[in-house]
Design an enzyme around this catalytic site. Structure first.
Site, PDB file in Angstrom:
ATOM      1  N   ASP A 168       0.865  -1.170   0.000  1.00  0.00           N
ATOM      2  CA  ASP A 168       0.000   0.000   0.000  1.00  0.00           C
ATOM      3  C   ASP A 168       0.909   1.229   0.000  1.00  0.00           C
ATOM      4  OD1 ASP A 168      -2.294   1.678   0.464  1.00  0.00           O
ATOM      5  OD2 ASP A 168      -1.756   1.691   2.592  1.00  0.00           O
ATOM      6  N   ASP A 219      -0.182   5.202   0.955  1.00  0.00           N
ATOM      7  CA  ASP A 219      -0.439   6.131   2.060  1.00  0.00           C
ATOM      8  C   ASP A 219      -0.601   5.371   3.375  1.00  0.00           C
ATOM      9  OD1 ASP A 219      -1.211   8.995   0.736  1.00  0.00           O
ATOM     10  OD2 ASP A 219      -1.842   7.339  -0.542  1.00  0.00           O
ATOM     11  N   ASP A 259      -2.089  -0.496   5.902  1.00  0.00           N
ATOM     12  CA  ASP A 259      -2.478   0.052   7.200  1.00  0.00           C
ATOM     13  C   ASP A 259      -3.978   0.182   7.409  1.00  0.00           C
ATOM     14  OD1 ASP A 259      -3.020   3.506   6.938  1.00  0.00           O
ATOM     15  OD2 ASP A 259      -2.527   2.255   5.211  1.00  0.00           O
TER      16      ASP A 259
END
Length: 247
Positions: free
Chosen positions: A20, A22, A196
């Site tokens: 991922d 961000d 996240d």
């Protein structure tokens, strides 16, 4: 809920790595265009791409063209828009057509933002992001609007960190992992997915189902991931250690 151990560097020895962006490689910013990409990120991604048997791919909610710009000069496969766009290293992109329903949802969302200062509307190739990080008190109203628009226009509603997104259905980050793992170069590797947000759970689940692992970034929570680190700095340190171990 028990906590998870940090991932060992050796986890990547026979891996295809899916990252991922961000909240994983860069800290989340107040607005999508305000992220600061560390000077060490692109060189690290290039080193990892050369060292890992299955290479590295970025799997992000951002459009492909944004990710490509942010990680330059690193040249990697990119699954953007939650897997709706998949770009090969050579730049070719597989993607559906943008439906008119998104334009209608975008217009309504922008009208809402005009009346609710602090909310930010993000126009994506295959989605509309409604951000309320700068106006947390509008979160309930933003979510209600997004739910209404999803039902009206037959769009998928995706929740994230201080954002809700309307997008085409049929793809998620797990589907992107499955798609990329079907490529011949990754056939004899195992997937490791690092992310996240709740949008990354599908990626974790797909990686684990294929015999690999998921790495959650951030506080402990219920998750399909199998390892956890605390923050972006920990991700970068782990990736650097793994790369040094393989080269």
């Amino acid at each position: 809920m028990s906590d998870l151990a940090p991932p060992p560097p050796a986890l990547l020895s026979d891996a295809s790595l899916f990252l991922d962006f961000d909240g994983t490689l860069v800290e989340i910013a107040d607005t999508p265009d305000a992220v600061a990409v560390g000077a060490d990120v692109a060189p690290l991604l290039t080193r990892l791409g050369d060292a890992l048997p299955g290479g590295v791919a970025i799997v992000s909610g951002r459009p492909v063209h944004e990710v490509r710009t942010l990680i330059a000069p690193a040249a990697l496969a990119i699954a953007g828009s939650h897997g709706l766009e998949i770009a090969a290293v050579d730049g070719t992109i597989a993607a559906p057509e943008r439906p008119e329903a998104l334009d209608a949802a975008l217009a309504t969302s922008r009208a809402f933002a005009d009346e609710h200062p602090g909310t930010l509307i993000e126009d994506k190739p295959f989605g509309v992001g409604l951000h309320y990080r700068a106006a947390p008190s509008t979160g309930e109203a933003v979510t209600a609007l997004a739910e209404e628009l999803a039902a009206t226009h037959d769009l998928h509603l995706q929740h994230g960190k201080m954002v809700v997104e309307l997008r085409l259905s049929g793809r998620d980050k797990g589907a992107a992992v499955d798609w990329l793992m079907a490529e011949p170069a990754r056939h004899r590797t195992v997937p490791v997915f690092v992310g996240d947000d709740v949008t990354d759970e599908a990626g974790f689940a797909a990686a684990v189902a294929l015999g690999g692992a998921g790495v959650l970034v951030g506080p402990a929570r219920a998750t399909a991931a199998t390892y956890r680190v605390d923050c972006v700095a920990d991700v970068l340190a782990w990736l650097d250690a793994a790369c040094r171990e393989m080269t």
